[in-house]
Write a protein that holds these residues in place. Structure first.
Motif, PDB file in Angstrom:
ATOM      1  N   PRO A 398      42.863  -8.803 -48.796  1.00  0.00           N
ATOM      2  CA  PRO A 398      43.148  -8.047 -50.024  1.00  0.00           C
ATOM      3  C   PRO A 398      42.038  -8.251 -51.057  1.00  0.00           C
ATOM      4  CG  PRO A 398      44.446 -10.049 -50.017  1.00  0.00           C
ATOM      5  CD  PRO A 398      43.673 -10.030 -48.716  1.00  0.00           C
ATOM      6  N   ALA A 399      40.824  -7.828 -50.696  1.00  0.00           N
ATOM      7  CA  ALA A 399      39.667  -8.013 -51.578  1.00  0.00           C
ATOM      8  C   ALA A 399      38.836  -6.740 -51.614  1.00  0.00           C
ATOM      9  CB  ALA A 399      38.824  -9.191 -51.098  1.00  0.00           C
ATOM     10  N   TRP A 400      38.308  -6.435 -52.811  1.00  0.00           N
ATOM     11  CA  TRP A 400      37.467  -5.266 -53.018  1.00  0.00           C
ATOM     12  C   TRP A 400      36.284  -5.673 -53.904  1.00  0.00           C
ATOM     13  CZ3 TRP A 400      42.637  -5.512 -52.793  1.00  0.00           C
ATOM     14  CH2 TRP A 400      43.313  -4.639 -51.908  1.00  0.00           C
ATOM     15  N   GLU A 404      29.271  -1.027 -58.841  1.00  0.00           N
ATOM     16  CA  GLU A 404      28.452  -0.920 -60.051  1.00  0.00           C
ATOM     17  C   GLU A 404      28.029  -2.281 -60.575  1.00  0.00           C
ATOM     18  OE1 GLU A 404      27.246   1.745 -61.501  1.00  0.00           O
ATOM     19  OE2 GLU A 404      28.172   3.141 -60.075  1.00  0.00           O
ATOM     20  N   CYS A 405      29.002  -3.163 -60.771  1.00  0.00           N
ATOM     21  CA  CYS A 405      28.677  -4.466 -61.382  1.00  0.00           C
ATOM     22  C   CYS A 405      28.852  -5.646 -60.430  1.00  0.00           C
ATOM     23  CB  CYS A 405      29.523  -4.690 -62.641  1.00  0.00           C
ATOM     24  SG  CYS A 405      31.295  -4.899 -62.300  1.00  0.00           S
ATOM     25  N   GLY A 406      29.357  -5.393 -59.215  1.00  0.00           N
ATOM     26  CA  GLY A 406      29.490  -6.458 -58.231  1.00  0.00           C
ATOM     27  C   GLY A 406      30.697  -7.343 -58.397  1.00  0.00           C
ATOM     28  N   THR A 407      31.607  -6.994 -59.289  1.00  0.00           N
ATOM     29  CA  THR A 407      32.797  -7.809 -59.524  1.00  0.00           C
ATOM     30  C   THR A 407      33.674  -7.885 -58.263  1.00  0.00           C
ATOM     31  OG1 THR A 407      32.837  -7.288 -61.870  1.00  0.00           O
ATOM     32  CG2 THR A 407      34.904  -8.029 -60.906  1.00  0.00           C
ATOM     33  N   GLU A 408      34.195  -9.060 -58.019  1.00  0.00           N
ATOM     34  CA  GLU A 408      35.086  -9.313 -56.877  1.00  0.00           C
ATOM     35  C   GLU A 408      36.527  -9.146 -57.342  1.00  0.00           C
ATOM     36  OE1 GLU A 408      34.296 -12.730 -54.005  1.00  0.00           O
ATOM     37  OE2 GLU A 408      35.871 -13.537 -55.309  1.00  0.00           O
ATOM     38  N   LEU A 409      37.281  -8.298 -56.671  1.00  0.00           N
ATOM     39  CA  LEU A 409      38.674  -8.031 -57.047  1.00  0.00           C
ATOM     40  C   LEU A 409      39.594  -8.475 -55.930  1.00  0.00           C
ATOM     41  CD1 LEU A 409      38.119  -4.406 -58.383  1.00  0.00           C
ATOM     42  CD2 LEU A 409      38.259  -6.489 -59.742  1.00  0.00           C
ATOM     43  N   GLU A 414      45.915  -2.042 -53.725  1.00  0.00           N
ATOM     44  CA  GLU A 414      44.546  -1.539 -53.806  1.00  0.00           C
ATOM     45  C   GLU A 414      44.216  -1.138 -55.232  1.00  0.00           C
ATOM     46  OE1 GLU A 414      41.721   1.952 -51.850  1.00  0.00           O
ATOM     47  OE2 GLU A 414      43.767   1.611 -51.112  1.00  0.00           O
ATOM     48  N   PRO A 415      43.118  -1.660 -55.792  1.00  0.00           N
ATOM     49  CA  PRO A 415      42.748  -1.315 -57.175  1.00  0.00           C
ATOM     50  C   PRO A 415      42.153   0.102 -57.231  1.00  0.00           C
ATOM     51  CG  PRO A 415      41.086  -2.731 -56.223  1.00  0.00           C
ATOM     52  CD  PRO A 415      42.172  -2.614 -55.199  1.00  0.00           C
ATOM     53  N   HIS A 416      42.294   0.750 -58.416  1.00  0.00           N
ATOM     54  CA  HIS A 416      41.753   2.092 -58.603  1.00  0.00           C
ATOM     55  C   HIS A 416      40.478   2.084 -59.437  1.00  0.00           C
ATOM     56  CE1 HIS A 416      45.307   3.755 -56.745  1.00  0.00           C
ATOM     57  NE2 HIS A 416      46.084   3.084 -57.592  1.00  0.00           N
ATOM     58  N   ALA A 428      36.308  -1.732 -50.155  1.00  0.00           N
ATOM     59  CA  ALA A 428      37.170  -2.771 -49.568  1.00  0.00           C
ATOM     60  C   ALA A 428      36.326  -3.775 -48.794  1.00  0.00           C
ATOM     61  CB  ALA A 428      38.209  -2.138 -48.657  1.00  0.00           C
ATOM     62  N   ASP A 429      36.770  -5.017 -48.772  1.00  0.00           N
ATOM     63  CA  ASP A 429      36.043  -6.060 -48.043  1.00  0.00           C
ATOM     64  C   ASP A 429      35.879  -5.680 -46.568  1.00  0.00           C
ATOM     65  OD1 ASP A 429      35.304  -9.247 -48.173  1.00  0.00           O
ATOM     66  OD2 ASP A 429      36.201  -8.683 -46.270  1.00  0.00           O
ATOM     67  N   GLY A 430      36.957  -5.162 -45.944  1.00  0.00           N
ATOM     68  CA  GLY A 430      36.867  -4.651 -44.577  1.00  0.00           C
ATOM     69  C   GLY A 430      37.089  -5.674 -43.489  1.00  0.00           C
ATOM     70  N   ARG A 431      37.109  -6.953 -43.842  1.00  0.00           N
ATOM     71  CA  ARG A 431      37.340  -7.979 -42.824  1.00  0.00           C
ATOM     72  C   ARG A 431      38.825  -8.296 -42.719  1.00  0.00           C
ATOM     73  NH1 ARG A 431      32.666 -11.990 -44.979  1.00  0.00           N
ATOM     74  NH2 ARG A 431      33.339 -10.999 -46.912  1.00  0.00           N
ATOM     75  N   VAL A 432      39.198  -8.999 -41.661  1.00  0.00           N
ATOM     76  CA  VAL A 432      40.597  -9.383 -41.469  1.00  0.00           C
ATOM     77  C   VAL A 432      40.727 -10.898 -41.542  1.00  0.00           C
ATOM     78  CG1 VAL A 432      41.012  -7.366 -40.009  1.00  0.00           C
ATOM     79  CG2 VAL A 432      40.476  -9.562 -38.955  1.00  0.00           C
TER      80      VAL A 432
END
Length: 848
Positions: A398-400, A404-409, A414-416, A428-432
């Protein structure tokens, strides 16, 4: 009516009762009754169950049934684990070639769904007592929500982080691995010592993989050698890169290295990586994620090119051999490498600190207790746990990231937009997640966490985790730590670990060795009761379980004996009521004694001891009782014995015991599980001792027949002396069972020709029949005489030793004296019997 044999009946009986067990357990949330719960570690959907799984199910179900018989409300639920990387590797190999992630994920999901159903069906056939309406799967939507919630909470607490660190990487699986997911093996490989000249002589640098010199940023030595390199202020020349690199000193360097120098290659070596971080050195990668250097696909080609360049530059190279540790991926078996990758990690040392203290304070119990020291040692040295996997199949992190600024969420949904700059350009991070992470909260997730459910209040923490010792660190310690952080309580109070199931030679079972045993084959041929009985009988805490297919056949034969006894009672027992005799009192006392021993063993979870105790009763006591009564036992006696025996055996063999109970004692609606603890008859030690003398006499004479080659139909003559008085009827039965006519001393002629037998409780003298195998008997007696003489001689020397006599404890001296007296008595008996056989040989005209 013709009674069916067990072989004809077991399949139908097991099918019938399996459906009953599948609907029996409906765990309620009512209070009042003491509770007992077991956690079934969910099997991986990589394929059908193996014998290790069967052992796990057998142990857990035995625990549940025993506690239910004792009156507790019991709880467990079935489920399966999606087994991310392991399942994906299997499907990749099966399909071959490269597939798009979405296509691969579809095929893996189909595989998982197929084996998920097959696994659960096999668990049902094994008779597992659990709440089947609550079965779960680690890819269920609700379960995935729980896993994401756990990840977010750990992240917010600073216990999960992302960073560039050295990890294990499998080029074949294209994924990072945790330290526990690699298998280590020692291997001899070609190694090279490169001589590099400097101001004070020559430095020898050992390089098992010269091509990695491109990433060498320093060389290091232990501080004890600092004076040896004082003049090398400018450092050491790197012949591959043509630059000078510093010589540093660090206590982590082995003093036994060639030339004392160690190449620091941070991008591909754990020790180097740690030292580089301490000394703030650069990390220069050489290998890519395919495990090769960019310019060449084959490592050996790169190695030869590197050596050729170094030799051309004028450096001397001496070849040799080094023994190094090779890492292999635990899933696909290919060689894993070390490289720096941006991954997600759990600060496991901080997370597990409370568990370390609980284990140290013995507030979490381990069976066997020797596992405690292993846990503490591992926790003291544990590194951070890499939990991100570069595969398609599994639970998405659950990471995105904001483009633009490289912030880790990191958040549940899922954030908008980016919380920092407001940009909607998110990726999305894309890993499991590592499967061991997602399954680590199994018991919490299946009970509804993070919601405050009634199930959680009633069934968390679980009473016991039972699993194989091989996942103690993979899963048990991690699950304890994760669940303790999320709830403030460790997942279980007690941990029961069983050993690995191996073949009869102690080898790991594998298809390549052709020594695997398929559960479905055993279930078809022998049934689940025989399978469970075999596994539990072999399972001694702290040891591996050695199994052969013949073991299941032996268990099946034992169940046939029980079936024959039970069906005989069902068909004929009611017509066999008679006055109680000594044998009836004895067998009731014996089942009482056996019941107490078995009960204590069940309570201590020493199932092998409980099984052996009950098996010995069936094979020895019950068989002797039936033989004693010509197979026509007393109805009330056998009812008492059978009820107790079936109740005690039920946790181990639920189907045959319940089937016999319904046949003998009435309605199928009365389940053994609902009848409470067995009511043991009154023990009568004096009766047991009296009957034991009779049994010893019969056993002694039968053993003599075998030794002397005397057939069972030949009647023997002789006399006996028993300790205490035995009723005439008992003496007559003993004579009948042993095939001997006991006569008075005056009726037995030629006293000197009587062969003497000693047994616990008396003595017997036998007239040797003419057809006895006298030569073989004499040879065995002479061999026995030699052993006794040797032992007696040793004991005499010990007692004649003044130093021993003065210094040894009095009880030791007395024991040796008693042993000597016993040996001398044995010596007299064997000498007498040799004389008897010699006379018989002479009278028969047989040369010695």
């Amino acid at each position: 009516m013709v009674r069916q044999t067990y072989k004809e009946s077991f399949a139908a009986a097991e099918e019938k009762w399996s459906s009953v067990w599948g609907n029996y357990l409906k765990a309620s949330n009512r209070g009042g009754r003491e509770k007992f719960s077991v956690l079934l570690v969910p099997p991986n959907v990589t394929g059908n169950l193996h014998l290790g799984h069967a052992l796990m199910v057998a142990i857990q179900d035995t625990m549940l049934r025993w506690e239910r018989i004792r009156g507790k409300e019991v709880f467990s639920l079935p489920g399966t684990d999606h087994a991310g990387i392991a399942t994906e590797v299997l499907v990749r190999k099966r399909l071959g070639g490269q597939l798009r992630p979405t296509v691969l994920r579809k095929h893996v999901a189909e595989w998982a769904n197929r084996y998920k159903e097959e696994i659960l069906e096999e668990v049902r056939k094994l008779g597992f007592l659990c709440d089947w309406e609550r079965q779960a799967y680690t890819m269920d939507p609700a379960y995935c929500d729980s896993v994401r919630n756990a990840f977010v909470q750990l992240y917010q607490a600073g216990l999960v982080y992302r960073g560039d660190y050295l990890v294990n990487w499998c080029p074949e699986c294209s994924s990072a691995l945790s330290d526990l997911e690699v298998d280590r093996e020692s291997k001899n490989i070609d190694s090279y010592v490169i001589s590099i000249s400097g101001p004070e002589g020559t430095a020898n640098l050992e390089m098992p993989r010269p091509e990695l010199m491109r990433g060498m940023v320093a060389v290091a030595a232990h501080p004890v050698f600092q004076k040896d390199y004082a003049a090398w202020q400018a450092g050491l020349y790197n012949p591959e890169m043509g630059n000078m690199i510093p010589i540093i000193f660090d206590r982590r360097i082995d003093t036994g290295k060639v030339g004392h120098l160690y190449p620091i290659i941070p991008a591909h070596d754990p020790t180097s990586f740690q030292i580089a971080r301490t000394h703030r050195l650069a990390v220069v990668p050489v290998l890519n994620k395919s495990g090769t250097v960019e310019e060449d696909e084959l490592p050996e080609v790169t190695c030869e090119k590197t050596l050729a360049r170094i030799r051309a530059a004028g450096f001397k190279i001496r070849s040799g051999e080094s023994r190094i540790e090779i890492n292999r991926c635990g899933r696909c078996g290919s060689q894993a490498i070390k490289l720096v990758s941006n991954e997600w990690f759990v600060r496991l040392r901080e997370l597990s600190a409370p568990i370390y203290e609980l284990i140290k304070a013995e507030k979490i119990q381990f069976y066997p207790p020797e596992s405690i020291s292993q846990c503490l040692h591992w926790l003291e040295k544990v590194d951070d746990w890499c939990i991100s996997r570069h595969i398609s199949w599994g639970q998405m992190l659950p990471a995105w990231y904001c483009l633009e600024c490289g912030t880790e969420l990191v958040q549940l949904g899922e954030p908008h937009y980016c919380a920092k700059c407001g940009s909607r350009s998110l990726k999305a991070d894309g890993r499991v997640l590592d499967t061991w992470f997602s399954s680590g909260i199994w018991h919490l997730a299946v009970l509804g966490w993070p919601d405050d459910t009634q199930d959680l209040r009633n069934w968390y923490p679980v009473e016991v985790i039972e699993t194989g010792e091989d996942i103690l660190f993979f899963w048990v310690i991690r699950a304890l730590s994760l669940c303790n952080f999320l709830t403030g309580k460790p997942i279980a109070r007690r941990i029961y670990l069983h050993g690995l199931v191996r073949d009869s030679l102690g080898r790991k079972m594998s298809k390549s060795q052709g020594n695997t045993i398929q559960i479905r084959d055993i279930l078809a041929e022998y049934g689940s009761d025989a399978l469970r009985l075999t596994l539990l009988r072999k399972n001694h805490q702290g040891r591996d379980v050695r199994i052969s297919k013949e073991d299941f056949g032996q268990s099946f034969a034992l169940l046939e004996t029980l079936w024959h006894f039970g069906t005989c009672v069902a068909a004929e027992g009611s017509d066999r009521e008679r006055t109680t005799v000594l044998a009836d009192e004895w067998i009731e006392s014996r089942i009482s004694s056996v019941g107490r021993v078995a009960t204590e063993a069940f309570n201590r979870w020493e199932f092998a001891h409980a099984v052996d105790t009950l098996i010995q009763f069936i094979n020895d006591d019950l068989q002797f009782y039936l033989e004693y009564n010509d197979g026509i036992p007393n109805a009330s006696t056998v009812a008492t014995v059978l009820k107790t025996l079936l109740t005690l055996l039920h946790p181990i063999c639920p189907n045959i015991t319940q089937e016999l109970w319904s046949m003998v004692f009435g309605s199928c609606n009365r389940l053994i599980l609902d009848l409470g603890s067995p009511q043991l008859p009154i023990r009568k030690p004096a009766i047991e001792r009296k009957m034991e003398i009779t049994r010893n006499l019969v056993g002694c004479i039968r053993a003599f027949r075998v030794r002397a080659g005397i057939q069972s139909q030949i009647m023997l003559r002789g006399k006996i002396e028993l300790q205490g008085e035995a009723p005439a009827g008992e003496r007559a039965i003993a004579a009948k069972l042993s095939g001997i006519c006991f006569e008075g001393t005056t009726e037995v002629k030629e006293r000197e020709a009587l062969f003497r037998l000693d047994f616990d409780g008396g003595k017997a003298w036998i007239c040797l029949p003419k057809d006895a195998n006298l030569r073989t008997l004499r040879e065995s007696l002479l061999a026995e005489l030699s052993k006794i003489k040797t032992k007696a001689s040793r004991l005499r020397r010990t007692l004649a030793n003044d130093k021993f006599f003065r210094n040894a404890p009095q009880e030791t001296v007395e024991k040796i004296s008693d042993d000597l007296k016993l040996s001398e008595q044995e010596l007299a008996r064997v000498t007498h019997n040799i004389g008897v056989v010699s006379i018989a040989l002479r009278e028969a005209g047989i040369a010695k």
